[in-house]
Design a protein around this motif. Structure first.
Motif, PDB file in Angstrom:
ATOM      1  N   VAL A 231       0.869  -1.178   0.000  1.00 28.95           N
ATOM      2  CA  VAL A 231       0.000   0.000   0.000  1.00 28.95           C
ATOM      3  C   VAL A 231       0.906   1.228   0.000  1.00 28.95           C
ATOM      4  O   VAL A 231       1.924   1.257   0.688  1.00 28.95           O
ATOM      5  CB  VAL A 231      -0.953  -0.024   1.234  1.00 28.95           C
TER       6      VAL A 231
ATOM      7  N   ALA B 183       4.357   0.628   2.166  1.00 31.72           N
ATOM      8  CA  ALA B 183       4.391  -0.366   3.246  1.00 31.72           C
ATOM      9  C   ALA B 183       3.934  -1.680   2.637  1.00 31.72           C
ATOM     10  O   ALA B 183       3.149  -1.693   1.687  1.00 31.72           O
ATOM     11  CB  ALA B 183       3.500   0.064   4.407  1.00 31.72           C
ATOM     12  N   ILE B 184       4.426  -2.779   3.200  1.00 27.88           N
ATOM     13  CA  ILE B 184       4.288  -4.092   2.559  1.00 27.88           C
ATOM     14  C   ILE B 184       3.512  -5.049   3.457  1.00 27.88           C
ATOM     15  O   ILE B 184       3.727  -5.092   4.660  1.00 27.88           O
ATOM     16  CB  ILE B 184       5.688  -4.672   2.257  1.00 27.88           C
ATOM     17  N   TYR B 185       2.621  -5.846   2.851  1.00 26.91           N
ATOM     18  CA  TYR B 185       1.825  -6.819   3.615  1.00 26.91           C
ATOM     19  C   TYR B 185       2.612  -8.105   3.886  1.00 26.91           C
ATOM     20  O   TYR B 185       3.529  -8.451   3.132  1.00 26.91           O
ATOM     21  CB  TYR B 185       0.566  -7.188   2.840  1.00 26.91           C
TER      22      TYR B 185
ATOM     23  N   THR C 268       8.305  -7.808   3.316  1.00 25.07           N
ATOM     24  CA  THR C 268       9.481  -6.967   3.563  1.00 25.07           C
ATOM     25  C   THR C 268      10.767  -7.800   3.489  1.00 25.07           C
ATOM     26  O   THR C 268      11.786  -7.337   2.963  1.00 25.07           O
ATOM     27  CB  THR C 268       9.365  -6.242   4.915  1.00 25.07           C
TER      28      THR C 268
END
Lengths: 150, 150, 150, 150
Positions: free
Chosen positions: B109, B125-127, B131
């Motif tokens: 997102v 930012a990563i779900y 990461t």
């Protein structure tokens, strides 16, 4: 249909009460929640029961110190996102410790999917290098690599 | 004032052209962008020039293979968020490799702040555990720990 | 007094039998073992009982597939180190998966301290970026961020 | 032929002088060195020239503060291993900072291969969760995700 800012706030306030009756008004029985990172709490928690298990673990490991401060709520048809500043201290922390294994301070975003006025899916994600710090905070390790009792 | 879905789409389409004139219509000269994780591209890129440097590195390291597919755009006063599925292959990848050091597939997102119709700040930012995969993909290492020329 | 290559080999062979009587001949009751990385098995395991708990978890999570191949044993007064190539497949792995969440292949070194012919402390450490892969392999996550039952 | 404790010590002391003539007496022209973790200095450095590049980067990023204290040297035919406690402060550190992005304190082991009295290969490996801390310390990020100039 788009959720409203008021609905998103109400859903989180219900959550904060810990009262299942109130929570069920906003969070669907078949909801799921994705916790970011790679640590003992990471991954998909399935169902409202799973979500309660997750929150119970958060409370236990952080001694109820975990606080989320929301700064914005974004909306779309069937979606919401909230920006949050999260802080907490680990139950097992040494007094005054500033170690990332003991203290957490990160900025995150939660993205929720809604159906018929209830959350059916939530996914958290972390800004910057906060995922490293999240992995340290929820680690089964203390800063000296002692294994912390679950 | 809230940005609209159309404005957010237009801003990303301008970006995709690579044409500075078009980009300047939607992205402020003093904007900044925060790339998540801990790797050579992570952290705050300052100014539109910094953002161009970042995108230039992405293009070079992924041989132009990096593709973002948006599935939703969320809005609030002064804010937007877009949900995206991102895939890419590293320029230095071995043929057919499925290694996370060579291939990337993550859900993310991006949260943007707007002022006077232009983006002034963006944070990705990563779900899930994406990461870790992001850190591997942008690593200065190949899967066998060879150092990949920048 | 320095341990010998034969003594180190005998200690590991006793370990492989899983027979406590044999193991106690080479591994002290008050020994401790430090597993590298940040995952559910990481950190200090205290006492021979703790070490057995650790090995039991390894066996369960890897379905007994974990194999260590030693290539060298180094010695000093009161110390030994062994270089090992370690491979394993997770019990919960999908057939044929090459994901680092399912398959492990790393090069490591174990450094042991000896007292009166028995190991009193062991610490593992991993070459290259193998620690990332070790963290993925022992993760409570599958590659798709499903939580894997312990 | 096994290296001796004296030879290993002499090799490291030559290294500390930074004088290429002295270093060439103990480190082969075609040597290679594997730095653990996933960060800008990680991976294989090829040749004595590559090794010098690596050490030069270490010096620059840590302002010459990096100190290794050896506690044991282990030997075998063609091999040595040294156990070391490493500390350092980043050049860009804020005064008095205890952040892992600014301060490093880890326990490591270096495993060296020898040929004709010279080191031809070295590999470092880190105990406990020190690899996370190593990744933070050599990160291109400061604790607040500012990008630190190389």
């Amino acid at each position: 249909m788009s959720p409203t800012t008021e609905l998103v706030e109400a859903a989180y306030q219900a959550l904060a009460t810990g009262d299942r009756k109130q929570i069920e008004q906003y969070w669907a029985e078949d909801m799921r929640w994705l916790v970011p990172g790679n640590h003992q709490l990471a991954g998909w928690w399935e169902g409202l029961d799973g979500f309660f298990d997750f929150m119970s673990q958060v409370g236990k490991l952080s001694g109820g110190s975990f606080v989320m401060t929301r700064s914005a709520i974004l909306l779309a048809d069937g979606w919401s996102a909230d920006i949050s500043h999260n802080v907490g201290t680990r139950t097992a922390a040494r007094d005054g410790s500033t170690s990332p294994y003991d203290r957490l301070e990160i900025d995150v975003v939660h993205v929720l999917r809604w159906r018929d006025g209830k959350v059916i899916e939530g996914r958290g994600a972390i800004y910057g290098d906060g995922t490293t710090q999240f992995n340290q905070f929820w680690s089964q390790l203390a800063a000296d690599a002692t294994r912390v009792a679950a």
